[in-house]
Design an enzyme around this catalytic site. Sequence first.
Site, PDB file in Angstrom:
ATOM      1  N   ASP A  84     -16.162   2.455   1.959  1.00  0.00           N
ATOM      2  CA  ASP A  84     -16.694   1.366   2.521  1.00  0.00           C
ATOM      3  C   ASP A  84     -18.284   1.150   2.290  1.00  0.00           C
ATOM      4  OD1 ASP A  84     -17.317  -0.329   4.677  1.00  0.00           O
ATOM      5  OD2 ASP A  84     -17.621   0.933   6.490  1.00  0.00           O
TER       6      ASP A  84
ATOM      7  N   ASP B 209     -18.460  -1.525   7.665  1.00  0.00           N
ATOM      8  CA  ASP B 209     -17.527  -2.006   8.961  1.00  0.00           C
ATOM      9  C   ASP B 209     -16.347  -1.262   9.137  1.00  0.00           C
ATOM     10  OD1 ASP B 209     -16.144  -2.358   6.671  1.00  0.00           O
ATOM     11  OD2 ASP B 209     -15.631  -4.728   6.891  1.00  0.00           O
TER      12      ASP B 209
ATOM     13  N   ASP C 274      -0.815  -4.863  -7.389  1.00  0.00           N
ATOM     14  CA  ASP C 274       0.351  -4.732  -6.917  1.00  0.00           C
ATOM     15  C   ASP C 274       1.001  -6.000  -6.560  1.00  0.00           C
ATOM     16  OD1 ASP C 274       2.155  -3.277  -4.862  1.00  0.00           O
ATOM     17  OD2 ASP C 274       0.696  -1.727  -4.540  1.00  0.00           O
TER      18      ASP C 274
ATOM     19  N   HIS D 229       0.823   6.144  -1.316  1.00  0.00           N
ATOM     20  CA  HIS D 229       0.065   5.682  -0.092  1.00  0.00           C
ATOM     21  C   HIS D 229       1.549   5.999   0.839  1.00  0.00           C
ATOM     22  CE1 HIS D 229       2.131   2.527  -2.055  1.00  0.00           C
ATOM     23  NE2 HIS D 229       2.278   1.852  -0.764  1.00  0.00           N
TER      24      HIS D 229
HETATM   25  C1  GLC Z   1       6.799  -0.438  -0.569  1.00  0.00           C
HETATM   26  C2  GLC Z   1       5.508   0.182   0.034  1.00  0.00           C
HETATM   27  C3  GLC Z   1       5.411   0.312   1.480  1.00  0.00           C
HETATM   28  C4  GLC Z   1       5.449  -0.924   2.118  1.00  0.00           C
HETATM   29  C5  GLC Z   1       7.215  -1.478   1.534  1.00  0.00           C
HETATM   30  C6  GLC Z   1       7.455  -2.594   2.181  1.00  0.00           C
HETATM   31  O1  GLC Z   1       7.668   0.619  -0.206  1.00  0.00           O
HETATM   32  O2  GLC Z   1       4.903   1.015  -1.023  1.00  0.00           O
HETATM   33  O3  GLC Z   1       3.805   0.690   1.420  1.00  0.00           O
HETATM   34  O4  GLC Z   1       5.673  -0.565   3.570  1.00  0.00           O
HETATM   35  O5  GLC Z   1       6.948  -1.658   0.427  1.00  0.00           O
HETATM   36  O6  GLC Z   1       6.584  -3.874   1.628  1.00  0.00           O
END
Ligand code: GLC
Length: 570
Positions: free
Chosen positions: A30, A34, A107, A340
Site C-alpha cells: 500500500d 489507505d 486476468d 489467491h
Molecule cells: C476464479 C477466481 C476466483 C473467483 C471465481 C469467480 O475461480 O480465481 O477467485 O471467485 O473465479 O470469478
Amino acid sequence: MFLLGTEEIMNSEWWKNAVIYQVYPKSFNDSNNDGYGDINGIIEKLPYIKSLGVDAIWLNPLYVSPQVDNGYDIADYRAVDPRFGTNEDLYRLIDEAHKLDLKIIMDLVVNGTSDQHRWFKESCKSKDNYFSDFYIWKDAKADGSEPNNWGSNFSGSAWEWNDQRQQYYLHYYAKEQPDLNWENPRVREAVFDLMRFWKAKGVDGWRMDIITSISKNQEFPDNPAKHNEKYVVANQDNGPRMHEFIHDINQEVLAPFDMMSVGEAPASKSIDARQLVDPKRQELDMVFTFQHMHIDRQENGVNGRWDTQPADIVLLKSILSDWQNAMRDHGWNALYFENHDRARTPSRWGNDQEYRYESATAFATVLHCLQGTPFIYQGEEIGMTNPDFKLDDYEDVELRTNYRQYVEEQQTLSPEAFLKAAHQISRDNARTPMQWDDTLNAGFSESESWFKINERYPEINVDKDQKAQKSVSNYYRDLIKLRHNNLILRDGTYELKNAADPDVFAYERCLGEQKWTVVVNLSDKRLKRAKYYTPNLDSKVVISNYHKTKASDSDEILEPWEAIVFEDQI
Ligand code: GLC
C-alpha cells in the site's frame, strides 16, 4: 487459420523457460496508506520481484469493481479501480516491468461481469436492445420457480430473479456476477476488443478465469441430484462450444498478437487438458488444473470443499505424474500449489511450526523440478502460513455463503468443524497482506489494512527471511536459477519412483546422458535414504534444503521434509 513460422514459435514460447510470480494487488503493498494495496505499491516492489529471478508477473484483477468477489466482479474492463490507482499508473507499471525484462500477464474474467457493468444494466432494461442478449435470461417456470436446478458455486440457486426484466438470469458464482452469453457473437467481439485494448498497452498475456465454463448446454437440463438437494452444482465446464470459443479467442487475439495464455480449468482432467493445450488445436498455452488441490477433500462429502481430510500424498504423486505423462509431447503444464484461491502450503500440507522452512522448500522442490511453468504466489516464497482467524475475521464471499448453507441451513457441519476446515483450506488464508517486515502492519501499510494481518508477521516476513540462514526466498532464487540454466528441467523425461510410498516424493528427470533424481521427504519422519536413492562415486548434489553438498555426505538419512536433488551421468 493463423500460423507462425518455426523461428517465431521458438521466440514466442518464452513462457516455457519462465517462472511467473503472482501479485494479488489488494494485499501486496500500500503506497498511499489507505489500507489497500495499489499499483504504485507494486512499482515500488518491482526490484524485489526481479531479485527473485522470475520472468513475468500475473496481476489479479485491477479493474473497476464493487469487490463482491475481490475484483472478479468487473464493472469496467478498461478502467483501473481508483482503489488501486489510475490507468496511467498501470501503464507505468507495465513500462517499468518491461524495463526490468519482466512480462505482464493480466486476468481475463469473461465468464461473467459485475451486475454493475453497463452491459448488464442495459440488458436488464428490455428484451430488444443491443445488450439484451449479453447475458443468459430465462423465463420462470409456471409456478414462478427457477428455470432449472442449477446451483451456484457460492451456494443456493444459480438463477436470480430480475424485477425490471421479469426474468431470471444465470450466475455460476455470486448473484452480483451474472454470466455472459457466449452464444452471442457481440459478446465474443466485445471480449476480443477488450483484449486488444490491453495488448495495445503492452500486456503480454492472459490468465483466463474459469475459461472452461463459458459454453453452456443450451438445453439447460436439470443436474442430477446426489443427496436430494434442491440446487446442484455440476457440469459447469467443457460445454458443447467451449473448444470453439477458446479457439476463436486464440485466432482473434492470442496468435496474431503473440500473447501467452493460461486458462483456469477447474474440472479438467489431463485428458481434457491435452486438447486445450495441444499446439495443433490453437487454443491455450497451459491450463491450471484443480485435481491435485483436492487431495485433502473427502470424495463423497456433503459439505463441498469443507469436508476435509489429511493430505493424501500418494494421490498427489499420482495426479502430478499423470499430468506430467499426459502432457509430454502434447502440450505444456502450468505448475502451482498456491494462489489467491488456495491456502498456504506449509500450513495446509506441511508443518508450519517446527519445519516451516523445510516443508515450504520441500514442496517448492517437488513443483519446480517438474516439467512445466511454475507459478509462485506472493508470500509463498517466504513460507507464509495460514492465519489463526476467528470466524468473524474472514471476508470471502464463498466462505460466508457456504457457512450459511452448510452450518445454518443444512446443519450438516458444526460451526467448530467449519472453522477447522477454514483454517486448513479457506481462500482467505492466502489473501492476508504481504508481510514485508516486522514494523507496524507488517510494512504493508501505515494505516489499518483492509484485511487482518497474519499474527505471525514479526517472525515471518521478507526482511527477516532474506537474512536468515534458513531462507525460503533464497532457496526459491536457487531453484529459479536452476530452471533457467538447465534444459533438463524443461525438456527432460519424467519418471516417478516408489509410487505407493506415502512419505517421499521421488522422481527422475533424464536428458541425454544426464539424470537428475529428485528426492523429497514430505513427512516429519527421519527415513532411510537408500530406499529412494543410492549415490555413485561421482554423484553430485544439485540443490538441498539442508545445505548438503556431497551426495555421500550424510549417513543416508532423509531428514524431516528434506529435499535433495542428485545429478548422475547415465
Ligand atoms: C476464479 C477466481 C476466483 C473467483 C471465481 C469467480 O475461480 O480465481 O477467485 O471467485 O473465479 O470469478
